[in-house]
Write an enzyme that holds these catalytic residues in place. Structure first.
Site, short mmCIF file in Angstrom:
data_model
loop_
_atom_site.label_atom_id
_atom_site.label_comp_id
_atom_site.label_asym_id
_atom_site.label_seq_id
_atom_site.Cartn_x
_atom_site.Cartn_y
_atom_site.Cartn_z
N CYS A 147 0.83 -1.20 0.00
CA CYS A 147 0.00 0.00 0.00
C CYS A 147 0.88 1.26 0.00
O CYS A 147 1.68 1.47 0.91
CB CYS A 147 -0.90 -0.03 1.24
N CYS B 18 0.49 3.42 3.07
CA CYS B 18 1.12 2.79 4.24
C CYS B 18 2.63 3.01 4.21
O CYS B 18 3.23 3.34 5.24
CB CYS B 18 0.82 1.29 4.26
#
Length: 112
Positions: free
Chosen positions: A33, A36
């Site tokens: 991600c 992230c």
């Protein structure tokens, strides 16, 4: 230091999260991600002052029960717990300030 650097492929049971004593942060996300990955420097900087806080990175995904029980919709989502109770939550943090503020709520500085 209790900062986790890798996502746990197997999430803990909700009952064990709720029963955990002391301060803890659940970080829901995924290793691929982009949001992230971008949040990691801010998370690491904020945790530098809170080495006693248990940090657990949980690889979340569609239909996984722990993330759904915390109503996680976007990654990363950081859930700040004190004795198993949610105290604060941040979604897609980009700077250390808000993370540090939430950490201080679950792990207040020691009195002089």
């Amino acid at each position: 230091m209790s900062l986790a650097h890798r996502y746990e492929p197997k999430e803990p049971e909700r009952a064990s999260v709720d029963a955990r004593a002391g301060p803890a942060v659940l970080e829901f996300g995924a290793p691929w991600c982009g949001h992230c990955i971008a949040a990691q420097p801010a998370i690491e900087a904020a945790f530098a002052e809170h080495t006693d806080v248990h940090h657990l990175k949980i690889e979340d995904g569609r239909g996984l029960p722990l993330g759904r029980s915390f109503r996680v919709k976007l990654w990363p989502t950081l859930v700040f717990l004190r004795d198993g109770e949610e105290v604060a939550r941040l979604v897609r943090p980009t700077t250390p300030g808000p993370i540090a503020e939430a950490l201080a709520r679950i792990d207040p500085p020691a009195s002089p």
